[in-house]
Write a protein that holds these residues in place. Structure first.
Motif, PDB file in Angstrom:
ATOM      1  N   LEU A  27     -35.215  11.919  -1.837  1.00 12.38           N
ATOM      2  CA  LEU A  27     -35.772  12.494  -0.451  1.00 12.38           C
ATOM      3  C   LEU A  27     -36.752  13.883   0.035  1.00 12.38           C
ATOM      4  O   LEU A  27     -36.858  13.525   1.605  1.00 12.38           O
ATOM      5  CB  LEU A  27     -34.074  13.490  -0.660  1.00 12.38           C
ATOM      6  N   ALA A  28     -37.757  13.911  -0.997  1.00  8.94           N
ATOM      7  CA  ALA A  28     -38.954  14.512  -0.568  1.00  8.94           C
ATOM      8  C   ALA A  28     -39.657  13.642  -0.188  1.00  8.94           C
ATOM      9  O   ALA A  28     -40.372  13.729   1.000  1.00  8.94           O
ATOM     10  CB  ALA A  28     -39.525  15.232  -2.115  1.00  8.94           C
ATOM     11  N   VAL A  29     -39.978  12.377  -0.544  1.00 12.48           N
ATOM     12  CA  VAL A  29     -40.518  10.966  -0.608  1.00 12.48           C
ATOM     13  C   VAL A  29     -40.148  10.834   0.941  1.00 12.48           C
ATOM     14  O   VAL A  29     -41.017  10.611   2.008  1.00 12.48           O
ATOM     15  CB  VAL A  29     -40.330   9.976  -1.385  1.00 12.48           C
ATOM     16  N   VAL A  30     -39.033  10.619   1.076  1.00 16.01           N
ATOM     17  CA  VAL A  30     -38.187   9.620   2.679  1.00 16.01           C
ATOM     18  C   VAL A  30     -38.488  10.889   3.648  1.00 16.01           C
ATOM     19  O   VAL A  30     -38.953  10.659   4.834  1.00 16.01           O
ATOM     20  CB  VAL A  30     -37.056   9.212   2.159  1.00 16.01           C
ATOM     21  N   ALA A  31     -38.546  12.487   3.927  1.00 15.32           N
ATOM     22  CA  ALA A  31     -38.398  12.723   4.241  1.00 15.32           C
ATOM     23  C   ALA A  31     -39.717  13.129   5.154  1.00 15.32           C
ATOM     24  O   ALA A  31     -40.066  13.330   5.974  1.00 15.32           O
ATOM     25  CB  ALA A  31     -37.614  14.415   4.005  1.00 15.32           C
ATOM     26  N   VAL A  32     -40.625  13.640   4.421  1.00 13.36           N
ATOM     27  CA  VAL A  32     -41.950  13.349   4.609  1.00 13.36           C
ATOM     28  C   VAL A  32     -43.112  12.549   4.941  1.00 13.36           C
ATOM     29  O   VAL A  32     -44.049  13.026   5.726  1.00 13.36           O
ATOM     30  CB  VAL A  32     -43.211  14.295   3.731  1.00 13.36           C
ATOM     31  N   ILE A  54     -40.036   2.273  -2.537  1.00 13.64           N
ATOM     32  CA  ILE A  54     -41.381   3.059  -3.260  1.00 13.64           C
ATOM     33  C   ILE A  54     -41.250   4.474  -3.714  1.00 13.64           C
ATOM     34  O   ILE A  54     -41.010   5.032  -4.751  1.00 13.64           O
ATOM     35  CB  ILE A  54     -42.333   3.107  -1.830  1.00 13.64           C
ATOM     36  N   GLY A  55     -39.897   5.603  -2.432  1.00 15.95           N
ATOM     37  CA  GLY A  55     -38.883   6.584  -2.864  1.00 15.95           C
ATOM     38  C   GLY A  55     -38.224   6.238  -4.240  1.00 15.95           C
ATOM     39  O   GLY A  55     -38.302   6.849  -4.765  1.00 15.95           O
ATOM     40  N   ALA A  56     -37.119   5.268  -4.020  1.00 15.54           N
ATOM     41  CA  ALA A  56     -36.797   4.623  -5.186  1.00 15.54           C
ATOM     42  C   ALA A  56     -37.199   4.035  -6.653  1.00 15.54           C
ATOM     43  O   ALA A  56     -36.669   5.481  -7.686  1.00 15.54           O
ATOM     44  CB  ALA A  56     -35.478   4.139  -4.758  1.00 15.54           C
ATOM     45  N   LEU A  57     -38.103   3.735  -6.614  1.00 15.93           N
ATOM     46  CA  LEU A  57     -39.224   2.751  -7.458  1.00 15.93           C
ATOM     47  C   LEU A  57     -39.554   4.415  -8.310  1.00 15.93           C
ATOM     48  O   LEU A  57     -39.342   4.803  -9.201  1.00 15.93           O
ATOM     49  CB  LEU A  57     -40.220   2.366  -7.197  1.00 15.93           C
ATOM     50  N   LEU A  58     -40.107   4.954  -7.565  1.00 10.47           N
ATOM     51  CA  LEU A  58     -40.556   6.627  -8.360  1.00 10.47           C
ATOM     52  C   LEU A  58     -39.554   7.958  -9.223  1.00 10.47           C
ATOM     53  O   LEU A  58     -39.937   7.922  -9.888  1.00 10.47           O
ATOM     54  CB  LEU A  58     -41.835   7.463  -7.447  1.00 10.47           C
ATOM     55  N   ALA A  59     -38.385   7.169  -7.991  1.00 15.14           N
ATOM     56  CA  ALA A  59     -37.261   8.468  -8.322  1.00 15.14           C
ATOM     57  C   ALA A  59     -36.586   8.231  -9.540  1.00 15.14           C
ATOM     58  O   ALA A  59     -36.838   8.432 -10.456  1.00 15.14           O
ATOM     59  CB  ALA A  59     -36.371   8.260  -7.651  1.00 15.14           C
ATOM     60  N   SER A  60     -37.080   6.978  -9.835  1.00 17.58           N
ATOM     61  CA  SER A  60     -36.278   6.480 -10.632  1.00 17.58           C
ATOM     62  C   SER A  60     -37.509   5.915 -12.589  1.00 17.58           C
ATOM     63  O   SER A  60     -36.384   6.339 -13.304  1.00 17.58           O
ATOM     64  CB  SER A  60     -36.064   4.457 -10.665  1.00 17.58           C
ATOM     65  N   LEU A  61     -38.740   6.370 -12.007  1.00 18.88           N
ATOM     66  CA  LEU A  61     -39.262   6.850 -13.844  1.00 18.88           C
ATOM     67  C   LEU A  61     -38.553   7.867 -14.103  1.00 18.88           C
ATOM     68  O   LEU A  61     -39.599   7.991 -15.255  1.00 18.88           O
ATOM     69  CB  LEU A  61     -41.057   6.633 -13.229  1.00 18.88           C
ATOM     70  N   LEU A  62     -38.287   9.430 -13.647  1.00 12.46           N
ATOM     71  CA  LEU A  62     -38.350  10.466 -13.957  1.00 12.46           C
ATOM     72  C   LEU A  62     -37.979  10.484 -14.935  1.00 12.46           C
ATOM     73  O   LEU A  62     -38.721  11.265 -16.080  1.00 12.46           O
ATOM     74  CB  LEU A  62     -37.500  11.468 -12.551  1.00 12.46           C
ATOM     75  N   GLY A  63     -36.726   9.984 -15.261  1.00  6.82           N
ATOM     76  CA  GLY A  63     -36.318  10.440 -16.336  1.00  6.82           C
ATOM     77  C   GLY A  63     -35.941   8.726 -17.390  1.00  6.82           C
ATOM     78  O   GLY A  63     -35.585   9.154 -18.578  1.00  6.82           O
ATOM     79  N   LEU A  64     -36.759   8.516 -17.337  1.00  6.02           N
ATOM     80  CA  LEU A  64     -36.898   7.527 -18.507  1.00  6.02           C
ATOM     81  C   LEU A  64     -36.931   7.795 -19.350  1.00  6.02           C
ATOM     82  O   LEU A  64     -37.502   6.887 -20.570  1.00  6.02           O
ATOM     83  CB  LEU A  64     -37.629   6.108 -17.704  1.00  6.02           C
TER      84      LEU A  64
END
Length: 221
Positions: A27-32, A54-64
């Motif tokens: 949400l933060a990536v897309v909103a800004v 891009i936002g989904a890709l970066l967010a997907s990396l967080l919990g890996l």
């Protein structure tokens, strides 16, 4: 395998923080982005699918990095590695990847149409972006399993996992964005990049768990 999948899904939902952090980051990536590029609605509509990806890709990396950490801490990873059947370990990694994707990445796919409204993406573009994310994001998880397996013995391997797997996810990003753009831009085709994206997911669904199983065995030696 079904019991393992349900167990990991329940543990992921019980923890909750990983999926929530990923969704908030998405949400933060897309909103800004609209504040950065200005109020040009046509420009936002053109770059909207790419920003969603891009936002989904970066967010997907967080919990890996936590994909195998819980199993290592409670000792169940040692039991899995003690098995002599290499194919069973790869299948176990495959199931754990599916459970992680269900808990942490699928919510990102579900909220992507809503976030696409911030980017003035037309309805057909929203449908295409959601479809490509649904098909392509599992490949990111399968690739990430390799990095998570390599960094499982490290106390803080989150950054290392992202550095290792980010270059490998570039083809998935390229064809995901190309298919999303092809749905709304007439000269660009939708089906060929979408089929290539599907093939990449199937390819990494085989290679990723096998490579992660090999990395887990190597780290235990």
């Amino acid at each position: 395998m079904l019991a393992l999948y349900l167990r990991d899904v329940k543990l992921g939902l019980r923890a909750g923080s990983g999926a929530l952090t990923g969704a908030l980051f998405f949400l933060a990536v897309v909103a800004v982005i609209p504040f950065g590029v200005g109020p040009d609605l046509n420009l936002l509509a053109r770059i909207g699918p790419a920003i969603l990806w891009i936002g989904a890709l970066l967010a997907s990396l967080l919990g890996l990095d936590r994909l195998f950490q819980g199993d290592r801490e409670d000792g169940s990873l040692d039991l899995l590695l003690g098995s002599r059947d290499r194919h069973m370990l790869a299948l176990t990694v495959f199931v754990k990847c599916l459970a992680h994707w269900t808990v942490s990445v699928l919510p990102l796919v579900l909220v992507s149409p809503l976030l696409g409204l911030f980017m003035n993406v037309p309805p057909l573009g929203l449908l295409a972006a959601s479809s490509t994310l649904l098909v392509g994001t599992p490949a990111i998880t399968f690739i990430g399993a390799v990095g998570a397996a390599l960094a499982v013995a490290l106390p803080r391997g989150g950054l290392l996992v992202s550095v290792i797997i980010l270059p490998l996810t570039v083809p998935v990003l390229i064809f995901g964005v190309a298919a999303s753009r092809g749905a709304v831009a007439d000269p660009d085709p939708f089906l060929p990049p979408f089929l290539i994206l599907s093939a990449l997911t199937l390819f990494f669904a085989v290679i990723g768990p096998a490579a992660a199983a090999l990395a887990l065995r190597s780290s235990s030696d």
